[in-house]
Write an enzyme that holds these catalytic residues in place. Structure first.
Site, PDB file in Angstrom:
ATOM      1  N   SER A  36     -73.211  12.360 121.318  1.00 61.56           N
ATOM      2  CA  SER A  36     -72.992  11.422 120.218  1.00 61.56           C
ATOM      3  C   SER A  36     -73.744  10.117 120.420  1.00 61.56           C
ATOM      4  O   SER A  36     -73.792   9.280 119.521  1.00 61.56           O
ATOM      5  CB  SER A  36     -71.498  11.115 120.092  1.00 61.56           C
ATOM      6  OG  SER A  36     -71.051  10.397 121.231  1.00 61.56           O
ATOM      7  N   GLY A  37     -74.301   9.941 121.622  1.00 60.60           N
ATOM      8  CA  GLY A  37     -74.920   8.663 121.950  1.00 60.60           C
ATOM      9  C   GLY A  37     -73.962   7.719 122.642  1.00 60.60           C
ATOM     10  O   GLY A  37     -74.342   6.606 123.021  1.00 60.60           O
ATOM     11  N   GLY A  38     -72.713   8.154 122.830  1.00 59.67           N
ATOM     12  CA  GLY A  38     -71.708   7.345 123.505  1.00 59.67           C
ATOM     13  C   GLY A  38     -71.582   7.704 124.972  1.00 59.67           C
ATOM     14  O   GLY A  38     -72.189   8.663 125.458  1.00 59.67           O
ATOM     15  N   VAL A  39     -70.748   6.945 125.679  1.00 60.35           N
ATOM     16  CA  VAL A  39     -70.629   7.125 127.125  1.00 60.35           C
ATOM     17  C   VAL A  39     -69.921   8.425 127.484  1.00 60.35           C
ATOM     18  O   VAL A  39     -70.284   9.080 128.479  1.00 60.35           O
ATOM     19  CB  VAL A  39     -69.913   5.913 127.765  1.00 60.35           C
ATOM     20  CG1 VAL A  39     -68.487   5.783 127.266  1.00 60.35           C
ATOM     21  CG2 VAL A  39     -69.948   5.992 129.282  1.00 60.35           C
ATOM     22  N   ASP A  40     -68.926   8.849 126.718  1.00 59.13           N
ATOM     23  CA  ASP A  40     -68.137  10.022 127.088  1.00 59.13           C
ATOM     24  C   ASP A  40     -68.961  11.307 127.058  1.00 59.13           C
ATOM     25  O   ASP A  40     -68.966  12.081 128.024  1.00 59.13           O
ATOM     26  CB  ASP A  40     -66.921  10.154 126.163  1.00 59.13           C
ATOM     27  CG  ASP A  40     -66.005   8.946 126.238  1.00 59.13           C
ATOM     28  OD1 ASP A  40     -65.840   8.402 127.343  1.00 59.13           O
ATOM     29  OD2 ASP A  40     -65.455   8.544 125.198  1.00 59.13           O
TER      30      ASP A  40
ATOM     31  N   MET B  83     -75.122  16.379 116.050  1.00 55.30           N
ATOM     32  CA  MET B  83     -74.970  16.820 114.664  1.00 55.30           C
ATOM     33  C   MET B  83     -75.227  15.650 113.724  1.00 55.30           C
ATOM     34  O   MET B  83     -74.664  14.576 113.888  1.00 55.30           O
ATOM     35  CB  MET B  83     -73.587  17.432 114.419  1.00 55.30           C
ATOM     36  CG  MET B  83     -72.408  16.527 114.666  1.00 55.30           C
ATOM     37  SD  MET B  83     -70.865  17.391 114.261  1.00 55.30           S
ATOM     38  CE  MET B  83     -69.722  16.001 114.278  1.00 55.30           C
TER      39      MET B  83
ATOM     40  N   CYS C 166     -62.787  17.621 110.508  1.00 50.36           N
ATOM     41  CA  CYS C 166     -64.114  17.718 111.114  1.00 50.36           C
ATOM     42  C   CYS C 166     -64.079  18.555 112.385  1.00 50.36           C
ATOM     43  O   CYS C 166     -64.949  19.398 112.614  1.00 50.36           O
ATOM     44  CB  CYS C 166     -64.655  16.318 111.414  1.00 50.36           C
ATOM     45  SG  CYS C 166     -66.286  16.317 112.193  1.00 50.36           S
TER      46      CYS C 166
ATOM     47  N   GLY D 273     -67.389  15.314 124.875  1.00 46.46           N
ATOM     48  CA  GLY D 273     -66.866  14.229 125.694  1.00 46.46           C
ATOM     49  C   GLY D 273     -65.427  13.875 125.377  1.00 46.46           C
ATOM     50  O   GLY D 273     -64.968  12.787 125.726  1.00 46.46           O
TER      51      GLY D 273
ATOM     52  N   CYS E  53     -66.067   7.695 111.175  1.00 45.99           N
ATOM     53  CA  CYS E  53     -67.507   7.583 111.441  1.00 45.99           C
ATOM     54  C   CYS E  53     -68.335   7.376 110.182  1.00 45.99           C
ATOM     55  O   CYS E  53     -69.349   6.679 110.212  1.00 45.99           O
ATOM     56  CB  CYS E  53     -68.003   8.799 112.223  1.00 45.99           C
ATOM     57  SG  CYS E  53     -68.064  10.344 111.265  1.00 45.99           S
TER      58      CYS E  53
END
Length: 350
Positions: free
Chosen positions: A13-17, A37, A93, A117, A189
């Site tokens: 997702s581009g996040g840390v998790d 996605m 989702c 994540g 989101c």
């Protein structure tokens, strides 16, 4: 146990998790590909995700699920509000997109499993896949996974469930990921400003948003509302009414286009009927069962009894009355740290 030779598609997702999830699996020797996605023309997280994939040295793909997301999530989101219910788009989702269409796309890329994540644990016991609370109680996301079937669960890996959020950030910092201190996204989101009314007014269904009456439980008209989409059970702020006392939304009647106003005590109820029910440790509920239940993501667990009801539905009766049980939201059940299942709140037992 997943064999290391199997290919795993990691949802980035581009996040840390999700970034650390990919790193943890790579360290264990899994054959990874990164996938992101694309669900909206206005939402692009692929740049950060691509940097993570490059950093980890794994192939990276963007999967366009814009049409599927609109059909399954956005259209449902708007329709639920128009019908006087309060939707949970993340649950929809997860079922249809992240662990539905995305799994299918990952298989087309040769992946046997998909990893995310999310903060939850999936373990196999006696041939059945169970969902357990994450080690980090504050970050636990099991509420969102009640609808996943055994056929789906056997293809999912969630390595972050074994760590706390602080540990995940520390790992990201240690290995030099730029996203280690990236701020978490708390909003829906596809509605970054969290104004769902404005968002729905921008959709094709805007003409169905009609003003109507605020009424009390006896039908007396108290004022005019802007449209059902702007209200939810338990709401007090933003009503624009001068009643001489606090007023709360206690019901929404789409047939009459009315929002019912009452006292705070009237938003506390003892039970509900749930539809579209799914169970994880077993296939169906045959007898009443003592559980702990949550009626929304952010609430704590409350003691309850779940009882088989008509047409595959279930009745949920709480030991203590619950505040603002809301049609359209999800009710989810637990026994200790095990996710038992859940369903969509259809009606309220008063």
């Amino acid at each position: 146990m997943v064999k290391m030779s199997k290919k795993v598609a990691v949802g980035l997702s581009g996040g840390v998790d999700s970034s650390v999830a990919a790193y943890l699996l790579k360290e264990k020797g899994y054959d990874l590909i990164g996938i992101t996605m694309k669900v909206s023309c206005d939402l692009d997280v692929s740049e950060d995700a691509k940097k993570v994939a490059d950093k980890l040295g794994i192939p990276y793909y963007v999967i366009d699920l814009t049409e599927e997301f609109k059909n399954k999530v956005i259209d449902n989101f708007a329709e639920e509000y128009l019908q006087g219910r309060t939707p949970n788009p993340c649950a929809v989702c997860n079922k249809h997109i992240k662990f539905g269409a995305l799994i299918q796309k990952a298989k087309e890329l040769g992946a046997d499993y998909i990893a995310t994540g999310h903060y939850a644990r999936i373990e196999e016991h006696n041939g059945r896949f169970l969902v357990l609370n994450a080690k980090d109680d504050k970050k636990d996301q099991t509420y969102m996974f009640y609808s996943l079937t055994q056929d789906v669960l056997k293809h999912i890996l969630m390595p972050c469930g074994e760590y706390t959020k602080d540990q995940i950030r520390e790992i990201a910092k240690k290995i030099g990921l730029e996203v280690h201190n990236k701020k978490e996204s708390m909003d829906i989101c596809f509605i970054p400003d969290n104004d769902h009314g404005k968002y729905i007014k921008g959709l094709e269904c805007r003409d169905r948003i009609k003003p109507g009456n605020f009424v009390d439980k006896d039908g007396k008209i108290l004022g005019t509302h802007k449209g059902l989409i702007y209200y939810t059970i338990g709401q007090r702020k933003g009503l624009g009414l001068s009643l001489g006392k606090p007023g709360f939304v206690i019901d929404i009647n789409p047939e009459r286009n009315e929002v019912v106003i009452g006292d705070e005590e009237e938003i506390f109820n003892e039970g509900l009927i749930a539809k579209e029910v799914n169970f994880i440790p077993f296939d169906s509920l045959e007898n009443p069962m003592e559980v702990e239940a949550k009626i929304r993501y952010s609430t704590t667990k409350s003691k309850a009894t779940i009882i088989p009801y008509d047409d595959g539905k279930i009745k949920v009766m709480f030991k203590d009355k619950q505040r603002a049980i809301t049609k359209g939201q999800r009710v989810v059940f637990y026994i200790q740290d095990m996710l038992v299942g859940g369903g969509t709140i259809e009606s309220i037992v008063k």
